[in-house]
Every structure is written in C-alpha cells, then in structure tokens.
Scaffold this motif. Structure first.
Motif, mmCIF file in Angstrom:
data_model
loop_
_atom_site.group_PDB
_atom_site.id
_atom_site.type_symbol
_atom_site.label_atom_id
_atom_site.label_comp_id
_atom_site.label_asym_id
_atom_site.label_seq_id
_atom_site.Cartn_x
_atom_site.Cartn_y
_atom_site.Cartn_z
ATOM 1 N N VAL A 288 -35.229 44.058 -3.998
ATOM 2 C CA VAL A 288 -35.015 42.708 -3.554
ATOM 3 C C VAL A 288 -35.537 42.541 -2.177
ATOM 4 O O VAL A 288 -36.061 43.688 -1.609
ATOM 5 C CB VAL A 288 -33.400 42.731 -3.371
ATOM 6 N N SER A 289 -35.731 41.345 -1.639
ATOM 7 C CA SER A 289 -36.250 40.848 -0.436
ATOM 8 C C SER A 289 -35.574 40.033 0.430
ATOM 9 O O SER A 289 -34.656 39.207 -0.301
ATOM 10 C CB SER A 289 -37.547 40.372 -1.008
ATOM 11 N N THR A 290 -35.636 39.945 1.639
ATOM 12 C CA THR A 290 -34.801 38.978 2.561
ATOM 13 C C THR A 290 -35.669 37.697 2.300
ATOM 14 O O THR A 290 -34.904 36.656 2.571
ATOM 15 C CB THR A 290 -34.981 39.443 3.921
ATOM 16 N N HIS A 291 -36.893 37.676 1.761
ATOM 17 C CA HIS A 291 -37.406 36.317 1.669
ATOM 18 C C HIS A 291 -38.107 36.237 0.250
ATOM 19 O O HIS A 291 -38.759 37.286 -0.096
ATOM 20 C CB HIS A 291 -38.371 36.052 2.543
ATOM 21 N N VAL B 268 -39.287 40.545 7.374
ATOM 22 C CA VAL B 268 -39.288 40.648 6.020
ATOM 23 C C VAL B 268 -38.968 41.926 5.792
ATOM 24 O O VAL B 268 -39.812 42.745 6.042
ATOM 25 C CB VAL B 268 -40.470 39.777 5.284
ATOM 26 N N THR B 269 -38.092 42.170 4.684
ATOM 27 C CA THR B 269 -37.751 43.472 4.615
ATOM 28 C C THR B 269 -37.605 43.462 2.600
ATOM 29 O O THR B 269 -36.986 42.629 2.323
ATOM 30 C CB THR B 269 -36.529 44.011 4.894
ATOM 31 N N TYR B 270 -38.219 44.346 2.137
ATOM 32 C CA TYR B 270 -38.191 44.628 0.813
ATOM 33 C C TYR B 270 -37.463 45.954 0.433
ATOM 34 O O TYR B 270 -37.706 46.892 1.354
ATOM 35 C CB TYR B 270 -39.468 44.774 0.174
ATOM 36 N N THR B 271 -36.336 45.985 -0.558
ATOM 37 C CA THR B 271 -35.813 47.261 -0.674
ATOM 38 C C THR B 271 -35.760 47.463 -2.136
ATOM 39 O O THR B 271 -35.448 46.528 -2.992
ATOM 40 C CB THR B 271 -34.321 46.933 -0.097
ATOM 41 N N CYS C 204 -39.267 48.575 2.919
ATOM 42 C CA CYS C 204 -40.458 48.276 3.514
ATOM 43 C C CYS C 204 -40.284 46.957 4.343
ATOM 44 O O CYS C 204 -39.969 46.114 3.911
ATOM 45 C CB CYS C 204 -41.638 48.030 2.575
ATOM 46 N N THR C 205 -40.527 47.060 5.657
ATOM 47 C CA THR C 205 -40.134 45.985 6.670
ATOM 48 C C THR C 205 -41.423 45.560 7.222
ATOM 49 O O THR C 205 -41.972 46.440 7.861
ATOM 50 C CB THR C 205 -39.205 46.589 7.516
ATOM 51 N N PHE C 206 -41.803 44.483 7.439
ATOM 52 C CA PHE C 206 -42.976 44.102 8.470
ATOM 53 C C PHE C 206 -42.694 42.539 8.862
ATOM 54 O O PHE C 206 -41.717 41.900 8.583
ATOM 55 C CB PHE C 206 -44.205 43.800 7.410
ATOM 56 N N ASN C 207 -43.390 42.255 9.889
ATOM 57 C CA ASN C 207 -43.159 40.933 10.477
ATOM 58 C C ASN C 207 -44.151 39.963 10.036
ATOM 59 O O ASN C 207 -45.455 40.288 9.871
ATOM 60 C CB ASN C 207 -43.371 41.161 11.907
#
Length: 89
Positions: free
Chosen positions: A8-11, A24-27, A38-41
């Motif tokens: 799942v992702s925040t976007h 943006v975070t993927y879990t 995994c989090t990145f800007n």
C-alpha cells in the motif's frame, strides 16, 4: 507456496503533487504479518518559463514531446559558433 506481499502507498501511481515537498511511503506486508516501509520525498519546484534569445540567421526548432526539446537550426550558408552565428566565408 509463497504469498505475494500486500503493498500500500500513501499516494497512487500517477498522483499529481503541488509545488513543494511531499513525503511518499510504501508499506509491504507479507503473509506472516511482517512489514517493511520505504519512505522518500518528492520535491517539485516552480520552473519559470525562460525567454529564448532572438536568433539571427537561424531559428529554434522545438519538438512536440512532453519534454519540449529545442534545437537551434541555422539558415543556409550559416554556422553556429559558441560566440555567435556567422555567415560561412
């Protein structure tokens, strides 16, 4: 038998972002409940359109792609030089 992890992702893919920085975070979660993140800007900056200089004895030729690449095309009997455009001797 291996289960595919749920991600799942925040976007969503192809999301539109406003100018600025967005985190943006993927879990990913596997069948046993283990998770990894995994989090990145994503940073978007406002790019002002540039004013192209006037071209004498030539012209700008731009493609129709999303990138908008432009090249300088010299008129017949003229060459491009880093110091300017000159007529061939």
């Amino acid at each position: 038998h291996v289960k595919v992890p749920k991600v799942v992702s925040t976007h969503e893919p192809k999301s539109e972002f406003a100018i600025g920085t967005v985190e943006v975070t993927y879990t990913a979660t596997d069948g046993a409940g283990n998770t990894a993140k995994c989090t990145f800007n994503v940073t978007l900056i406002y790019e002002q359109p540039c004013k192209l200089p006037e071209i004498v004895n030539g012209r700008f030729r731009c493609d129709d792609s999303d990138i908008g690449i432009c090249n300088i095309e010299c008129y017949e009997n003229h060459i491009l030089n880093p110091l300017g455009m000159f007529q061939r001797p």
